[in-house]
Design a protein around this motif. Structure first.
Motif, PDB file in Angstrom:
ATOM      1  N   VAL A  54       0.842  -1.206   0.000  1.00  0.00           N
ATOM      2  CA  VAL A  54       0.000   0.000   0.000  1.00  0.00           C
ATOM      3  C   VAL A  54       0.872   1.249   0.000  1.00  0.00           C
ATOM      4  CG1 VAL A  54      -1.721   1.258   1.290  1.00  0.00           C
ATOM      5  CG2 VAL A  54      -1.925  -1.157   1.047  1.00  0.00           C
ATOM      6  N   VAL A  57       1.950   2.123  -3.423  1.00  0.00           N
ATOM      7  CA  VAL A  57       0.945   2.870  -4.191  1.00  0.00           C
ATOM      8  C   VAL A  57       0.902   4.324  -3.722  1.00  0.00           C
ATOM      9  CG1 VAL A  57      -1.457   2.999  -4.840  1.00  0.00           C
ATOM     10  CG2 VAL A  57      -0.392   0.798  -4.571  1.00  0.00           C
ATOM     11  N   VAL A  58       0.928   4.528  -2.390  1.00  0.00           N
ATOM     12  CA  VAL A  58       0.814   5.907  -1.892  1.00  0.00           C
ATOM     13  C   VAL A  58       2.012   6.732  -2.324  1.00  0.00           C
ATOM     14  CG1 VAL A  58       0.777   7.317   0.171  1.00  0.00           C
ATOM     15  CG2 VAL A  58      -0.593   5.273   0.084  1.00  0.00           C
ATOM     16  N   GLY A  62       1.196   7.506  -6.133  1.00  0.00           N
ATOM     17  CA  GLY A  62       0.388   8.625  -5.678  1.00  0.00           C
ATOM     18  C   GLY A  62       1.131   9.934  -5.650  1.00  0.00           C
ATOM     19  N   VAL A  66       3.004  11.249  -9.997  1.00  0.00           N
ATOM     20  CA  VAL A  66       2.188  12.426 -10.310  1.00  0.00           C
ATOM     21  C   VAL A  66       3.094  13.641 -10.479  1.00  0.00           C
ATOM     22  CG1 VAL A  66       0.370  13.931  -9.472  1.00  0.00           C
ATOM     23  CG2 VAL A  66       0.179  11.512  -9.153  1.00  0.00           C
ATOM     24  N   LEU A  69       4.615  13.376 -13.938  1.00  0.00           N
ATOM     25  CA  LEU A  69       3.649  13.777 -14.964  1.00  0.00           C
ATOM     26  C   LEU A  69       3.459  15.286 -14.948  1.00  0.00           C
ATOM     27  CD1 LEU A  69       0.852  11.109 -14.810  1.00  0.00           C
ATOM     28  CD2 LEU A  69       2.334  11.631 -16.694  1.00  0.00           C
ATOM     29  N   PHE A  70       3.423  15.840 -13.736  1.00  0.00           N
ATOM     30  CA  PHE A  70       3.246  17.280 -13.587  1.00  0.00           C
ATOM     31  C   PHE A  70       4.370  18.020 -14.289  1.00  0.00           C
ATOM     32  CE2 PHE A  70       3.861  21.170 -11.113  1.00  0.00           C
ATOM     33  CZ  PHE A  70       2.609  21.709 -11.223  1.00  0.00           C
ATOM     34  N   MET A  73       4.161  17.661 -18.123  1.00  0.00           N
ATOM     35  CA  MET A  73       3.114  18.484 -18.711  1.00  0.00           C
ATOM     36  C   MET A  73       3.449  19.962 -18.620  1.00  0.00           C
ATOM     37  SD  MET A  73      -0.126  16.335 -17.440  1.00  0.00           S
ATOM     38  CE  MET A  73      -1.256  17.662 -17.601  1.00  0.00           C
TER      39      MET A  73
ATOM     40  N   LEU C 126      -4.563   3.522   5.100  1.00  0.00           N
ATOM     41  CA  LEU C 126      -3.577   3.756   4.041  1.00  0.00           C
ATOM     42  C   LEU C 126      -4.158   3.398   2.684  1.00  0.00           C
ATOM     43  CD1 LEU C 126      -0.171   2.484   5.392  1.00  0.00           C
ATOM     44  CD2 LEU C 126      -0.767   4.750   4.658  1.00  0.00           C
ATOM     45  N   TYR C 127      -4.973   2.351   2.661  1.00  0.00           N
ATOM     46  CA  TYR C 127      -5.602   1.936   1.414  1.00  0.00           C
ATOM     47  C   TYR C 127      -6.507   3.037   0.874  1.00  0.00           C
ATOM     48  CZ  TYR C 127      -8.923  -0.625  -1.487  1.00  0.00           C
ATOM     49  OH  TYR C 127      -9.727  -1.022  -2.506  1.00  0.00           O
ATOM     50  N   MET C 129      -6.090   6.207   1.348  1.00  0.00           N
ATOM     51  CA  MET C 129      -5.189   7.216   0.787  1.00  0.00           C
ATOM     52  C   MET C 129      -4.680   6.793  -0.584  1.00  0.00           C
ATOM     53  SD  MET C 129      -4.829   9.726   2.800  1.00  0.00           S
ATOM     54  CE  MET C 129      -3.414  10.422   1.980  1.00  0.00           C
ATOM     55  N   ALA C 130      -4.268   5.527  -0.689  1.00  0.00           N
ATOM     56  CA  ALA C 130      -3.683   5.043  -1.936  1.00  0.00           C
ATOM     57  C   ALA C 130      -4.687   5.140  -3.071  1.00  0.00           C
ATOM     58  CB  ALA C 130      -3.213   3.602  -1.757  1.00  0.00           C
ATOM     59  N   SER C 133      -5.458   8.591  -4.246  1.00  0.00           N
ATOM     60  CA  SER C 133      -4.402   9.242  -5.021  1.00  0.00           C
ATOM     61  C   SER C 133      -4.419   8.781  -6.467  1.00  0.00           C
ATOM     62  CB  SER C 133      -3.039   8.959  -4.397  1.00  0.00           C
ATOM     63  OG  SER C 133      -2.725   7.612  -4.548  1.00  0.00           O
ATOM     64  N   ILE C 134      -5.016   7.618  -6.745  1.00  0.00           N
ATOM     65  CA  ILE C 134      -5.067   7.165  -8.132  1.00  0.00           C
ATOM     66  C   ILE C 134      -5.976   8.078  -8.957  1.00  0.00           C
ATOM     67  CG2 ILE C 134      -5.906   5.270  -9.571  1.00  0.00           C
ATOM     68  CD1 ILE C 134      -4.744   3.389  -7.648  1.00  0.00           C
ATOM     69  N   ALA C 136      -5.960  11.102  -9.234  1.00  0.00           N
ATOM     70  CA  ALA C 136      -5.200  12.174  -9.878  1.00  0.00           C
ATOM     71  C   ALA C 136      -4.855  11.814 -11.314  1.00  0.00           C
ATOM     72  CB  ALA C 136      -3.929  12.450  -9.090  1.00  0.00           C
ATOM     73  N   TYR C 137      -4.614  10.524 -11.578  1.00  0.00           N
ATOM     74  CA  TYR C 137      -4.241  10.129 -12.939  1.00  0.00           C
ATOM     75  C   TYR C 137      -5.376  10.368 -13.913  1.00  0.00           C
ATOM     76  CZ  TYR C 137      -0.027   8.234 -11.190  1.00  0.00           C
ATOM     77  OH  TYR C 137       1.183   8.129 -10.617  1.00  0.00           O
ATOM     78  N   VAL C 140      -5.206  14.036 -14.731  1.00  0.00           N
ATOM     79  CA  VAL C 140      -4.021  14.409 -15.498  1.00  0.00           C
ATOM     80  C   VAL C 140      -4.119  13.873 -16.912  1.00  0.00           C
ATOM     81  CG1 VAL C 140      -1.564  14.018 -15.696  1.00  0.00           C
ATOM     82  CG2 VAL C 140      -2.533  14.581 -13.500  1.00  0.00           C
ATOM     83  N   GLY C 155      -5.636  19.925 -16.120  1.00  0.00           N
ATOM     84  CA  GLY C 155      -4.961  18.748 -15.593  1.00  0.00           C
ATOM     85  C   GLY C 155      -3.803  19.120 -14.688  1.00  0.00           C
ATOM     86  N   LEU C 156      -3.042  20.147 -15.108  1.00  0.00           N
ATOM     87  CA  LEU C 156      -1.919  20.603 -14.288  1.00  0.00           C
ATOM     88  C   LEU C 156      -2.403  21.068 -12.924  1.00  0.00           C
ATOM     89  CD1 LEU C 156       0.359  22.735 -16.588  1.00  0.00           C
ATOM     90  CD2 LEU C 156       0.986  20.796 -15.213  1.00  0.00           C
ATOM     91  N   SER C 159      -3.461  18.125 -10.741  1.00  0.00           N
ATOM     92  CA  SER C 159      -2.421  17.318 -10.112  1.00  0.00           C
ATOM     93  C   SER C 159      -1.780  18.082  -8.968  1.00  0.00           C
ATOM     94  CB  SER C 159      -1.384  16.890 -11.143  1.00  0.00           C
ATOM     95  OG  SER C 159      -0.855  18.000 -11.790  1.00  0.00           O
ATOM     96  N   ALA C 160      -1.505  19.384  -9.176  1.00  0.00           N
ATOM     97  CA  ALA C 160      -0.895  20.160  -8.099  1.00  0.00           C
ATOM     98  C   ALA C 160      -1.815  20.218  -6.883  1.00  0.00           C
ATOM     99  CB  ALA C 160      -0.600  21.569  -8.591  1.00  0.00           C
ATOM    100  N   ILE C 163      -2.001  16.741  -5.024  1.00  0.00           N
ATOM    101  CA  ILE C 163      -0.795  16.451  -4.241  1.00  0.00           C
ATOM    102  C   ILE C 163      -0.787  17.294  -2.983  1.00  0.00           C
ATOM    103  CG2 ILE C 163       1.695  16.713  -4.209  1.00  0.00           C
ATOM    104  CD1 ILE C 163       1.863  15.827  -6.954  1.00  0.00           C
ATOM    105  N   GLU C 166      -3.566  16.226  -0.467  1.00  0.00           N
ATOM    106  CA  GLU C 166      -3.448  14.874   0.057  1.00  0.00           C
ATOM    107  C   GLU C 166      -2.569  14.847   1.307  1.00  0.00           C
ATOM    108  OE1 GLU C 166      -2.118  11.757  -2.727  1.00  0.00           O
ATOM    109  OE2 GLU C 166      -4.281  11.717  -2.931  1.00  0.00           O
TER     110      GLU C 166
END
Lengths: 172, 116, 439
Positions: A54, A57-58, A62, A66, A69-70, A73, C126-127, C129-130, C133-134, C136-137, C140, C155-156, C159-160, C163, C166
């Motif tokens: 986990v 992933v975080v 996460g 990101v 990618l930021f 872009m 935590l799960y 949170m994880a 966070s997906i 965001a994709y 983006v 998208g920019l 993502s900012a 992050i 979070e």
């Protein structure tokens, strides 16, 4: 059955890793890497380290990816920046070197480690949380590994300050 | 996962590491090079975790095993690697942005101002 | 029928699928209702009607909208990155559909307990949170693939923003996890069913929100949640007066619908997470009915009835809390204007993150003092910290007032006024016929 699942996951991970270095655009590379990290997280689950799966992933998908990618872009918005590869002088040499490196390490570790048996807890299971639970990990981090833990936090602090200093526009 | 030999995980780890190394050598885009470094770090993480899982586990005789009995060295190492990777990415991408601000082309082969 | 149920109980995979369906279906039923609720409530708050043509009170409007979106023509813009263009709406649906897996919706002693939560993993928080966070994709990729500058900027921004918020969200969740001592969501919920502040024989439940730390963490989590779901006033990624429609400018038909659905599903699912972490989860009211019946026997029949209801209708109460939260979202959407980008970043990094970190430090200090010196010392610590914080804030305010008098009034003045008029403005009076001299 388990072997089959593992084989599928592992080959997908290798393909994703190949996608990172072979795809033309940086964004495709980043997406392949995200896929690779997700598959790695699943592999961590199969190794019974669910906390780290986990966390993978975080932290990686996460936050770090990101951020990648930021930046990609952000750079692609700022005009015509040439992000494509121009020459391939070193590609063949690099590929050959990589294959030979893999073969070298593989030969070195195959013989001593090929016969390692599958893990089994042949003793009574410990009381309380399991192997990959957050409790044993946290306990170890805050007691036995307290000093390196604090050092890493200092490193992260320096990283934050450094990146802020780098990214700040100087006002004239 | 039962039934999968240690060598399977290690083979995946080696392959990923070598792909990352090749990527660092052949790619010229610094962002992709960074990604390849991340790939190598993750290969090392996978090796750490598989070794940690597959090592023989023997508690002391006659002792009731508690949480402390687990050998979590591999997992702790992976946590540290993740933290260092995060710091590295923060600083590295900061440097990249600074370079981009100075010149409009980031090819690692062009960044040779310091080579004299 | 009985045999089918037995077969399902015997097979882990089948049971898991049934659990997942039982979790997802009510959310999908409530989701159109929240869309309707938002439009009607916004209409009421803005002194207009809102949709009222389709069905009674316009209740069938979401169905009509869905049918319309379903049969719309699918437009693929030129020059798109097809893979990410198709992937993005699908990724947007991942977080709302997966986060619920760790949220329990019924008490352990209720008949529904076997169905919940889908998976009670020991890293549940935590799960959450994880998986969040997906999301965001999705934003983006949607921004990148559209081949549109406004989408890209959306998208920019997304993502900012994700992050940044979070971090504060994770820290405020860490506060709760630390106070309870576990990352399991079901344990966090059941820890809130104990008596108030651990005092024996009190019939109030110990919801996280009742403690000062818990309340601060709750407020931070609430703000971050609005930012995570891209709702107004944090909807900068889709700010319509700056970026057309932000990251989903180039989407049409069902792909747009999945963005739309993802937003509302996300609100509901995050609402259940918030209810579980701070508002007692499936608990109806923070009252221990059994204890209440013991205290004064006159209320016993009522208390027994209420306890029965609380146990049997847990999912309903959890969903009701989530919907209540959505109403709160709508309320602040109607009340607050959209933040500017720098205000957004300042709020996230300079207000919420330090507040959450301070809260975390306070909680750890509380835990250490109470375990070492007892509860009295803990309250003493809280009082001392409060006094010191009040003094610091007061001094800071006074300092700020002395150093920059009327700073804003001077900066926004674009034209130069005559000296006596300027003086009058500085002193706060309103010179009605001030003569303006172009500077």
């Amino acid at each position: 059955m388990n072997l089959l699942v593992f084989a599928v996951l592992a080959s997908a991970a290798v393909l994703a890793a190949l996608g990172v270095i072979l795809s033309k655009s940086a964004i495709r590379s980043a997406l392949s890497l995200v896929l690779n990290f997700m598959l790695l997280a699943i592999l961590y689950f199969t190794l019974h380290s669910e906390t780290l799966g986990v966390l993978q992933v975080v932290v990686y998908t996460g936050a770090i990816m990101v951020l990648f990618l930021f930046v990609i872009m952000l750079l692609s918005t700022q005009g015509n920046i040439n992000l494509t590869e121009s020459r391939d002088v070193k590609k063949i040499v690099g590929g050959l070197a990589g294959i030979s490196l893999a073969a070298l390490i593989g030969v070195q570790i195959y013989l001593p480690l090929a016969s390692v048996p599958a893990p089994q807890f042949h003793a009574p299971q410990p009381i309380g949380p399991s192997y990959g639970a957050p409790e044993p990990l946290g306990l170890a981090l805050f007691t036995r590994y307290g000093y390196p833990f604090e050092t890493v936090s200092l490193l992260l602090m320096i990283g934050i300050v450094g990146s802020i200093m780098l990214a700040k526009r100087r006002v004239r | 996962m039962t039934g999968v030999p240690l060598i399977g995980y290690l083979a995946l780890s080696i392959l990923m590491f070598c792909i990352g190394a090749v990527g660092v050598v052949i790619r010229r885009n610094p962002i992709v090079i960074f990604m390849c470094i991340e790939l190598m770090l993750n290969a090392a993480n996978l090796a750490f975790l598989s070794f940690a899982r597959y090592q023989p586990w023997k508690p002391a005789v006659g002792q009731i095993p508690t949480v402390n009995a687990y050998d979590v060295r591999g997992q702790v190492m992976v946590v540290f690697v993740m933290a260092v990777a995060a710091a590295e990415v923060a600083v590295g991408l900061g440097i990249l942005m600074a370079i981009f601000r100075l010149r409009d082309r980031v090819d690692v082969d062009d960044l040779n101002t310091l080579s004299g | 029928m009985k045999s089918v149920w037995d077969w399902i109980l015997d097979h882990q995979l089948a049971l898991a699928i049934v659990k997942a369906i039982v979790w997802i279906l009510p959310i999908f039923v409530v989701m159109p209702l929240t869309i309707w609720l938002e439009r009607r409530l916004l209409g009421w708050m803005q002194d207009r009607l809102g949709p009222n043509r389709v069905g009674p009170f316009g209740l069938l409007q979401p169905v009509a909208d869905g049918a319309k979106l379903f049969f719309k023509e699918e437009i693929l813009p030129k020059g798109i990155d097809l893979l990410s263009y198709i992937l993005a709406p699908a990724i947007m649906l991942i977080p709302p559909l997966t986060i619920g897996a760790v949220v329990p919706f019924a008490a352990p002693n209720s008949p529904l307990a076997i169905l919940t939560p889908v998976s009670d993993i020991n890293v549940g928080v935590l799960y959450v949170m994880a998986m969040s966070s997906i999301g965001a994709y999705g934003l983006v990729l949607a921004g990148y693939s559209g081949n549109n500058k406004y989408s890209l900027m959306g998208g920019l921004r997304a993502s900012a923003q994700l992050i940044s918020y979070e971090l504060a969200m994770g820290t405020s969740i860490a506060c709760v996890a630390m106070a309870v001592g576990t990352l399991k969501v079901s344990s966090i919920v059941s820890a809130q069913q104990t008596s108030f502040y651990g005092i024996p024989n009190v019939w109030i439940h110990n919801w996280t929100i009742f403690s000062p730390f818990g309340f601060l963490a709750f407020v931070i989590f609430l703000i971050c949640m609005v930012a995570e779901t891209n709702r107004p006033p944090f909807d900068l990624p889709e700010a319509e007066n700056e970026l057309v429609a932000g990251y989903h400018t180039e989407y049409s038909s069902m792909k747009f619908a999945s963005f739309y659905m993802g937003e509302y599903l996300g609100m509901l699912v995050f609402g259940t997470v918030l209810a579980s972490l701070f508002l007692g989860g499936y608990d109806f009211l923070p009252i221990d009915w059994k204890m209440m019946a013991l205290h004064n026997s006159g209320t016993a029949p009522f208390a027994n009835f209420m306890e029965r209801i609380t146990i049997d209708f847990g999912p309903v109460f959890l969903l009701a809390k989530a919907v209540g939260l959505v109403v709160f979202y709508i309320w602040i959407r109607a009340t607050l204007p959209r933040l500017r980008y720098d205000q957004l970043m300042n709020l996230g990094w300079k207000v919420l993150l330090p507040a959450a970190t301070g809260n975390l430090i306070l909680i750890s200090a509380w835990i250490v003092t109470t375990t070492q010196y007892g509860v009295g010392a803990g309250w003493g610590l809280v009082f001392a910290v409060f006094v010191i914080a009040a003094i610091v804030v007061t001094l800071y305010r006074r300092q700020k007032k002395q150093t920059s008098p009327q700073f804003e009034a001077r900066t926004i003045r674009m034209v130069q006024l005559k000296p006596h008029v300027e003086e009058a403005v500085d002193q706060g009076s309103d010179p009605t016929n001030a003569e303006v001299v172009p500077s």
